[in-house]
Scaffold this motif. Structure first.
Motif, short mmCIF file in Angstrom:
data_model
loop_
_atom_site.label_atom_id
_atom_site.label_comp_id
_atom_site.label_asym_id
_atom_site.label_seq_id
_atom_site.Cartn_x
_atom_site.Cartn_y
_atom_site.Cartn_z
N ALA A 198 5.80 3.75 0.79
CA ALA A 198 5.81 2.98 -0.44
C ALA A 198 7.23 2.45 -0.69
CB ALA A 198 5.35 3.82 -1.62
N THR A 256 0.98 4.41 2.42
CA THR A 256 1.58 3.29 1.69
C THR A 256 1.71 3.59 0.20
OG1 THR A 256 -0.63 2.33 1.63
CG2 THR A 256 0.92 1.44 3.25
N ASN A 403 9.01 -4.91 5.41
CA ASN A 403 7.79 -5.35 4.73
C ASN A 403 6.63 -5.50 5.72
OD1 ASN A 403 8.70 -5.33 2.15
ND2 ASN A 403 9.21 -7.52 2.08
N ALA A 404 6.94 -6.06 6.90
CA ALA A 404 5.88 -6.26 7.88
C ALA A 404 5.32 -4.91 8.32
CB ALA A 404 6.42 -7.04 9.07
N GLN A 406 5.30 -2.20 6.55
CA GLN A 406 4.52 -1.70 5.42
C GLN A 406 3.13 -2.35 5.41
OE1 GLN A 406 5.76 -2.92 1.46
NE2 GLN A 406 5.94 -0.78 0.83
N GLY A 407 3.10 -3.67 5.70
CA GLY A 407 1.82 -4.37 5.75
C GLY A 407 0.93 -3.83 6.85
N ALA A 410 -0.48 -0.66 5.76
CA ALA A 410 -1.48 -0.87 4.71
C ALA A 410 -2.78 -1.38 5.32
CB ALA A 410 -0.97 -1.85 3.67
N GLY C 149 -1.34 1.29 -2.70
CA GLY C 149 -0.89 1.11 -1.33
C GLY C 149 -1.78 0.18 -0.52
N ASN C 239 3.90 -5.17 1.67
CA ASN C 239 4.14 -6.42 2.38
C ASN C 239 4.05 -7.64 1.48
OD1 ASN C 239 4.76 -7.99 4.57
ND2 ASN C 239 2.67 -8.05 5.38
#
Lengths: 432, 277, 289
Positions: A198, A256, A403-404, A406-407, A410, C149, C239
């Motif tokens: 997160a 996440t 960020n990528a 994290q995506g 997710a 999330g 993201n």
């Protein structure tokens, strides 16, 4: 005009004229003491920050002709806002906490900060005190040394001794071992190595560690120069491994939604067997709740040559803000040397009972055994590598990478899509 | 009490009223309970009671972070700013509500544009201005900024409300020989009490909790406000939530007291009789 | 006894402060949106015309951010408005306990966002958090989600927490409107024997035109520039799925040194907000006519 109208006119005049009055009140043009400003993130109540402030105090006692105005603000975004606003108004403080790297390069190129190389050359004793970790402030094609290291970090693997003893395991040396042990630990009801993303830097740190252990610093260097792409097989392979780790439950559930503080708490409450983190974790309260040990971050059996490539280096350093007043510059240099001297870090170490520092300190018995163990994890380091993306001449590269990832965790994008999201940004960088 | 249509809430609304009471009192208990825990407990068992009462969270908030000093500073800034703001808004909004001329409409729109832009856009030009005026570590400067930045919202709320106040009241006052100014203070202000209380509470809330101006323009520890005080336990990487929650509990108390005081005024301020048309 | 200058002089003190400290920086930001600048005082600001706006239009992230503002607006109109209105009605009703309610309903705005964010993160925590536990207890396992999330839900979770937090503040706007409806009006309709529903439609709602106008303008402009709660709850993630225009503005300007882009985002927020405010103003005036 009526009487009341006159009153109103008067109010307006007073309100507006209060401003220049206020101005004249605070500009004390006294000749004697020189005021210099320092902006860091060490204004909180942690031991290291308190010790830092004590040192500012004793500097002023020893140098009555210098007044330090401490602008420090600990919160990350508050610090960022304050610093950027000051830079934008051409009013950069005399000493500033600085992380270097490609993101800060434009400031060095524009002479917002002072090149410290001449001062280091002038004072070999000061220069020789440092562990040679100036990488974040030196560039191949930009002469100069634009900052000095203040904090040292290395990402190591903390583990819960009790859990490992119960399971009859030794802390893992290789990634392959780590994956095997994961099965045992999971069936014993533990999260093997909780990695909540997160806070997106956690995923970024895992990525960096795995990439450098597998492909070494040369590959990172190629990314930094633009001769390798984020869509190369090397990157996709690591992202896929991370995804596999997540799918197998190595990193915990719904990662996440788990943030860094929660991650630390999971370690403190004995729910996760391992926790990878930097030197700052040594001061976390979670460690006082369990019997913890620390080992180097595992390497790949297939790439033993990278065993001693460590994610780490200097975290924060100090840079000198350009000042037109030579007296201020002299005072700032004096303070900078004071704050990066051996005595300074000895004081901080003794005050906090631990920590690792960017200068060669004489040994002591005053530090915790965990600190000693931690320092051992990178004593054999052959190279330190920072965050992937930090060396790319594009300020947003680290953030985009994180960020990528994290995506991907997710479930919104695949490892390949995450890689191309990074590559798209990477291609915008200006690699001379 | 007014608003007869609501005297009988009906079953549905009563159930909802009690439900929402629970929904809003819960965070208070969460905050208080968390203020006696350490990080590991806050995160690994957030919903349970503390295993040991960590009173030291409070002593650290009081002693290390000097939270009382910060609260006093924020209270001082808020009270003075809100008082000045409401006074200036009362006379300004009256004109904007009554004046039919084009210039008044333009002024109204100019005010309106002030709360539509995110504050981050304004920071750099504003800082240059404050610096040129020598406004660092200067409460007079901060008060002026608080008044200026809360002006658009207050003007918007109060002007809208005053438009609904009957014009017969002003005209009666003018016939009695009152000037513009007296009319506002003695006639219009009292009947607009509810919206002044509302605008006052909102402005107070923003000023009391302000972070960005304090960060940019204050560096003397003795001048620090509540929001900076709250961040005293936010380390470079490790955040100690226990003492932060203790500080939140302490710093919320004055705000609740002020709110209740103002909110009482909303209902008391309405005198009997036809005041709106 | 009306002086010719009095109106000007009464507006002047506040206007002067406002023009200097708010309007000037705002105008400056709007102007800067036509320039490219890296945020260093000594670096020149280069005029680029509409380039920043064209960059925005070409990048889907900005569409997503404004769409997320749209989600905040939807939440405000469909849920926050009736909610705040009902709460306003409850606290001015004078029923037993309304004083306690008055205090309680306002609490969420008073407690710092740090506390609110942490509390809601715990409630929405997917691994054994109370919300999912409740859903599972009711045999609704399929509805249990990784609320913050998951790219599909994160923004809605923040919209929800935002409504919960600010309901108490918006309640005050309706409460102020409600208490000022004169007693005689109620008395007269009581004599007419008007039913509850009729009273609500023909008396309560029309008397609250200004309250609704205030709410509509504030809720929409607030949705367009929402920053703090998103930043603290999700940081715009996962993201970027919960990014709003203001979080992108912050990242572009203050993290990535692209102040021109940042100011262009700010200007768009301003323009949308202004257009909406004028629209609401006109609609309210139509109702009056």
């Amino acid at each position: 005009m009526t009487r009341i109208s006159r009153v109103l006119a008067f109010i307006t005049v007073v309100l507006l004229s209060a401003l220049p009055l206020a101005a004249s009140g605070s500009t004390d043009q006294a000749e004697e003491p020189i005021t210099i400003r320092i902006l860091t993130r060490w204004s909180d109540q942690s031991g290291a920050s308190t010790a830092f402030r004590n040192r500012l105090q004793s500097f002023m006692e020893q140098n009555p002709d210098i007044i330090i105005e401490d602008l420090s603000i600990n919160d990350e975004s508050s610090f960022g806002e304050k610093l950027k606003v000051l830079i934008a108004s051409g009013d950069v403080p005399e000493i500033v906490q600085n992380y270097g790297g490609a993101g800060n390069r434009i400031y060095f190129e524009s002479d917002v900060y002072v090149d410290l190389r001449p001062y280091l050359d002038d004072d070999p004793e000061w220069a020789a005190g440092f562990v040679p970790l100036f990488g974040e402030w030196e560039f191949d094609d930009l002469p100069g040394t634009w900052g000095v290291p203040y904090e040292l970090f290395a990402i190591s693997l903390f583990y819960n001794r009790t859990i490992f003893e119960e399971a009859g395991l030794e802390p893992p040396e290789t990634i392959e071992e780590l994956m095997e042990q994961g099965e045992v630990l999971k069936s014993a009801g533990y999260i093997p190595i909780s990695t909540g993303v997160a806070d997106n830097f956690r995923g970024g740190h895992l990525f960096t560690n795995l990439l450098i252990k597998k492909h070494g610093p040369e590959f990172v260097e190629r990314l930094n120069r633009g001769t390798a792409s984020f869509e190369d097989q090397e990157v996709i392979e690591i992202l896929t491994l991370m995804k596999t780790m997540q799918d197998e439950g190595m990193l915990g559930e719904n990662i996440t939604a788990v943030n860094y503080a929660a991650d630390n708490a999971l370690f403190g409450s004995g729910e996760t067997a391992m926790h990878f983190d930097g030197s700052w974790f040594l001061s976390d309260g979670a460690l006082s709740r369990i019997d913890a040990g620390v080992v180097p971050f595992p390497y790949f059996e297939s790439a033993p040559q990278n065993r001693n490539i460590i994610m780490g280096g200097s975290a924060a350093g100090l840079a000198l803000g350009a000042s037109e007043d030579p007296d201020k510059l002299d005072a700032a240099i004096k303070l900078l040397k004071y704050l990066t001297s051996i005595e300074h870090f000895e004081y901080i170490r003794d005050f906090t009972g631990g920590g690792v520092y960017p200068v060669k300190l004489p040994p002591t018995d005053n530090v915790s055994s965990l600190t000693v163990e931690y320092a051992d994890t990178f004593s054999a380091a052959e190279a330190f590598v920072g965050d992937i993306g930090n060396g790319v001449p594009l300020p947003q590269m680290v953030e985009v990478t994180r960020n990528a990832i994290q995506g991907m965790f997710a479930g919104a994008i695949s490892p390949e899509q995450a890689a191309s999201q990074m590559a798209r940004e990477h291609s915008q960088a200006d690699f001379n | 009490m007014k608003a007869t249509s609501f005297r009988n809430l009906g079953v549905g609304l009563t159930v909802f009223a009690v439900f929402w009471l629970f929904v809003t009192l819960y965070p208070l208990s969460f905050t208080i309970v968390s203020s006696f825990k350490d990080n590991t407990e806050i995160f690994s068992s957030p919903m349970s009671l503390p295993s040991v009462l960590r009173i030291e969270n409070y002593t650290r908030a009081l002693l290390q972070a000097t939270i009382l000093r910060n609260i006093a500073n924020s209270l001082f800034l808020s009270v003075i700013s809100v008082a000045l703001l409401l006074f200036l808004v009362s006379i300004c909004s009256y004109v904007l509500a009554r004046e039919k001329a084009k210039w008044a409409v333009v002024v109204y729109l100019v005010f309106l544009s002030g709360f539509l832009l995110p504050v981050h856009s304004a920071l750099i030009p504003l800082t240059k201005l404050v610096s040129a005026l020598g406004g660092y570590n200067n409460y007079a400067m901060l008060i002026i900024l608080f008044v200026s930045y809360n002006a658009p919202l207050s003007v918007f709320l109060v002007t809208g409300y005053m438009k609904t106040v009957s014009k017969e009241l002003d005209e009666a006052a003018f016939l009695d020989g009152c000037g513009y100014f007296q009319t506002v203070i003695y006639v219009i202000l009292p009947v607009s009490a509810p919206i002044f209380a509302t605008a006052g509470i909102v402005a107070f809330l923003f000023i009391y909790n302000d972070l960005i101006f304090s960060i940019l323009f204050l560096s003397k520890k003795t001048l620090y406000t509540v929001s900076i005080g709250l961040s005293a336990f936010v380390g470079e990487r490790i955040v100690e939530y226990g003492p932060i929650f203790a500080s939140i509990v302490l710093s919320s108390l004055p705000m609740v007291a002020i709110y209740l005081l103002f909110q009482e005024k909303v209902q008391k301020g309405i005198t009997e009789g036809a005041i709106k048309g | 006894m009306k002086s010719k200058y009095a109106p000007f002089l009464m507006v002047l003190p506040l206007l002067a402060l406002y023009l200097l400290f708010v309007f000037y920086p705002v105008a400056n930001a709007v102007l800067s949106s036509f320039f490219s600048w890296n945020g260093i005082a000594s670096s020149p600001q280069v005029f680029v015309g509409l380039r920043n706006y064209i960059d925005l239009a070409k990048d889907p992230r900005y569409f997503r951010a404004f769409a997320n503002s749209g989600r905040f607006i939807i939440g405000s109109l469909l849920f926050l408005m009736p909610l705040s209105f009902a709460l306003g009605g409850i606290i001015v009703s004078g029923v037993r306990g309304s004083r306690v309610m008055k205090a309680a309903y306002f609490l969420p705005v008073v407690l710092s966002l740090t506390a609110i964010s942490l509390m809601w993160r715990s409630i929405l925590y997917p691994n054994g958090g109370p919300l999912n536990a409740l859903l599972e207890g009711m045999n609704l396992d399929r509805l249990a989600q990784n609320w913050l999330g998951d790219v599909r839900f994160a923004i809605w979770a923040v919209v929800f927490v935002n409504m919960w937090t600010y309901a108490g503040l918006n309640m005050l706007i309706f409460a102020a409107g409600l208490v000022s409806i004169p007693q005689e009006i109620w008395d007269s309709v009581a004599i007419d024997g008007a039913g509850k529903v009729a009273r609500f439609w023909y008396i309560t709602l029309p008397s609250l035109k200004e309250s609704f106008k205030a709410f509509l303008v504030l809720a929409v402009s607030g949705s367009l520039k929402v920053f703090d709660i998103v930043f603290i709850m999700t940081g715009g993630g996962p993201n970027g799925s919960s990014d709003t225009p203001a979080t992108l503005l912050y990242f572009q300007a203050f993290r990535f040194n692209r102040f021109g882009i940042g100011n262009a985002i700010g200007t768009l927020i301003l323009l949308f907000g202004l257009a909406w405010a004028l629209l609401v103003n006109r609609a309210v005036r139509k109702l009056e006519a």
